[in-house]
Design a protein around this motif. Structure first.
Motif, PDB file in Angstrom:
ATOM      1  N   ARG A 165       0.854  -1.204   0.025  1.00  0.00           N
ATOM      2  CA  ARG A 165       0.142   0.011  -0.022  1.00  0.00           C
ATOM      3  C   ARG A 165       0.890   1.189   0.068  1.00  0.00           C
ATOM      4  O   ARG A 165       2.026   1.418   0.413  1.00  0.00           O
ATOM      5  N   THR A 166       0.329   2.333  -0.483  1.00  0.00           N
ATOM      6  CA  THR A 166       1.296   3.544  -0.719  1.00  0.00           C
ATOM      7  C   THR A 166       1.014   4.671   0.003  1.00  0.00           C
ATOM      8  O   THR A 166       1.683   5.505   0.320  1.00  0.00           O
ATOM      9  N   HIS A 189       0.306   3.140  -8.180  1.00  0.00           N
ATOM     10  CA  HIS A 189       0.976   4.028  -7.341  1.00  0.00           C
ATOM     11  C   HIS A 189       0.102   4.889  -6.183  1.00  0.00           C
ATOM     12  O   HIS A 189       0.489   5.627  -5.391  1.00  0.00           O
ATOM     13  N   VAL A 190      -1.139   4.489  -6.167  1.00  0.00           N
ATOM     14  CA  VAL A 190      -2.135   5.116  -5.176  1.00  0.00           C
ATOM     15  C   VAL A 190      -3.209   4.262  -4.662  1.00  0.00           C
ATOM     16  O   VAL A 190      -3.260   3.235  -5.265  1.00  0.00           O
ATOM     17  N   ASP A 191      -3.555   4.300  -3.198  1.00  0.00           N
ATOM     18  CA  ASP A 191      -4.476   3.349  -2.903  1.00  0.00           C
ATOM     19  C   ASP A 191      -5.929   3.721  -3.118  1.00  0.00           C
ATOM     20  O   ASP A 191      -6.805   3.037  -2.884  1.00  0.00           O
TER      21      ASP A 191
END
Lengths: 344, 344
Positions: free
Chosen positions: A64-65, A124-126
DNA sequence: TTGAAAGCGATACCAC
DNA sequence: GTGGTATCGCTTTCAA
């Protein structure tokens, strides 16, 4: 050349605290399985070393980011015109305060960008906040079928696959028209927004409802479709007045269009509000700077951002993605452009 | 629950390509030490699997995050009022296009936030763009002494430790005043910005220079210090006119203040531009929506953002951080509020 | 030129 | 509760 300072690691904290990496990790992640004394020792060590976890290392294992993307269709005049964007960002940012989730901004201009953006989002994003009023945006479809949590700003026209937050465009417009009717206006025209944007559609719907509620007939000829921009307001007013000289009120679906409308009215020697009352939509700063002051429907853009984040965090927390809607109330702010018509 | 899709790894690409991880990595990072045929095979494999590198893993070893932070002092009315913020973001975002560097937004509201922000910056971004006109912002000092590349929006008042990009506030103001003088105005007053903000200071300096160039005397009594907001424009006009009834022009350091000024003038029955000419600063949308249209100094905010990123990327690329300045030209846009005074 | 292997700094599973 | 350890996916010596 080297960007990062040498920062302390878990290992070092453990050493100072006289314990193991694993335990330090537990303390950091607030695991309950740590005894009070040990926790205290560790916390002291952390403070002493000024330790902060390395995000990359953490992401690598947790997958997770800790970041959410705000995707804005760059073409959006509506978004970038006026304080909308700034207010939205502010709301989102406020809601993110203290969550250690960071906000990543993505403007996708061309359609070519889309796959790049899409690809980026996936890895790259959650979570994603999407601002795109182009009702057919393929990104919506992709997000709906994808596995990444997403929340839309504004009701999607076709798909209801994704949760969204919107302001009550219909209600606001209805209220505006009702207000004009109460003032005694009976020939209420509208300069509406583009009918391929939901905000445009909904505000027109509200206009119709307002007429109906007031017992006034709907007339195609009293509707002009603008593009939310100032120029289209002028054109709209011109055309509406040419068609029907007896128009005594105009509801514009944006403040910019409302201002354009007022300029055209002035040009034609029609007084506002005495001859023609005007109400806009947005209640932006400029509504207060016009002469006369522009009555307008207020929408809580900051709150919109806040609510979107709230929904998104829920989804990211594991809630089942039931496509649901949150509609925020709008309300009319009356200024001189629609005051004292009946009274005066 | 799981956010990420199962994405292909270097390992898998290597397997498909019949080579090693190391080689695939080299291909991805455009290392010259890979033979053409191998490179081709690898690239085919990458395409086939739709591989994209895992950012976290990469960051972990390279110690770089491939992201830059845009830090905005939340208190900034000036930033959030008007299209400034949107334009800036757009410019920054445009300049970042195709660099695979992502933009992370940080609004720090309270002063308490500052250490959090500072800490965050140190470990989570490779570079910083700082927008803060509070001249004494400690963050500036911290960034100057820190090891992370940073570029300021706007000239810092005290420290010149950091590179910055600014618009030519002085020149713009000088030009505005020169224009008013050319029109034949001789009692040119100003509603200036806060003198603890550089933009305020510089625009006042430009005002003085403009007077001087025109051979007009500077008079303290013709200066009112506003806060860039509309209300202070009204107050300013009121006070200036009370003090000197013969004022025949007002240069306001922001559009909002200019509009406030015009409203007060109207209230007092002074015609714009006939009795008093008005020029603002910003050339924002609202300058075009006023009656009469507001003459204003245009600043290229989008370009500002673009230039900032350019500088920052240079620094991140290893350039020595010579504190240098980039000043973008401004120019006057003449509208009705200052037209035809001399002629009429 | 290519491949093997040693980390980067965290998390989480598994014993104890 | 606590500590060892495999593992995440990549970059980067070091040999070959």
């Amino acid at each position: 050349m080297d960007v990062q300072e040498k920062r302390p690691t878990l290992e070092q904290v453990a050493e100072v605290a006289g314990t193991s990496r694993a335990t330090v990790s537990r303390v950091i992640n607030h695991s309950p399985k740590v005894s009070a004394p040990v926790r205290e020792t560790v916390e002291r060590a952390i403070a002493q070393l000024g330790y902060t976890p390395n995000r990359a290392a953490r992401s690598l294992v947790t997958r997770r980011t800790n970041s959410v993307g705000l995707v804005v269709a760059e073409s959006e005049q509506r978004v970038f015109g006026e304080p909308f964007f700034a207010d939205l960002v502010r709301g989102v940012s406020t809601a993110l305060d203290g969550t250690d989730v960071q906000l990543v901004l993505l403007l996708n201009r061309s359609d070519q960008d889309r796959s790049r953006v899409q690809e980026f989002l996936a890895s790259h994003v959650d979570g994603v906040l999407l601002v795109s009023s182009r009702t057919e945006d393929p990104l919506i479809e992709q997000l709906a079928t994808g596995s990444i949590p997403a929340v839309l700003a504004g009701r999607p026209l076709h798909t209801a696959q994704l949760p969204y937050v919107d302001v009550d465009n219909v209600g606001g417009a209805r209220q505006a028209v009702g207000h004009l009717a109460e003032l005694g206006c009976t020939r209420i025209a509208t300069v509406t927004g583009p009918q391929d944007m939901v905000a445009g559609v909904d505000r027109l719907a509200g206009y119709r409802q307002g007429l109906e509620a007031a017992g006034l007939p709907f007339d195609d000829e009293l509707v002009f479709e603008g593009d939310f921009g100032g120029d289209s307001g002028e054109q709209g007013a011109a055309q509406l007045l040419d068609r029907h000289g007896d128009v005594d009120a105009i509801f514009a679906a944006s403040d910019l269009m409302a201002i354009g409308t007022m300029q055209e009215l002035k040009r034609r020697g029609r007084r506002v509000p005495d001859d023609v009352a005007v109400v806009g939509f947005d209640d932006s700063v400029i509504a207060t700077t016009t002469q006369p002051g522009l009555s307008s429907v207020h929408q809580a853009v900051g709150e919109l951002g806040r609510q979107m984040i709230e929904r998104l965090l829920e989804l990211m927390g594991g809630s089942t993605p039931v496509p649901n809607a949150t509609i925020l109330p709008t309300h009319l702010v009356v200024r001189e452009s629609s005051r004292g018509v009946a009274e005066g």
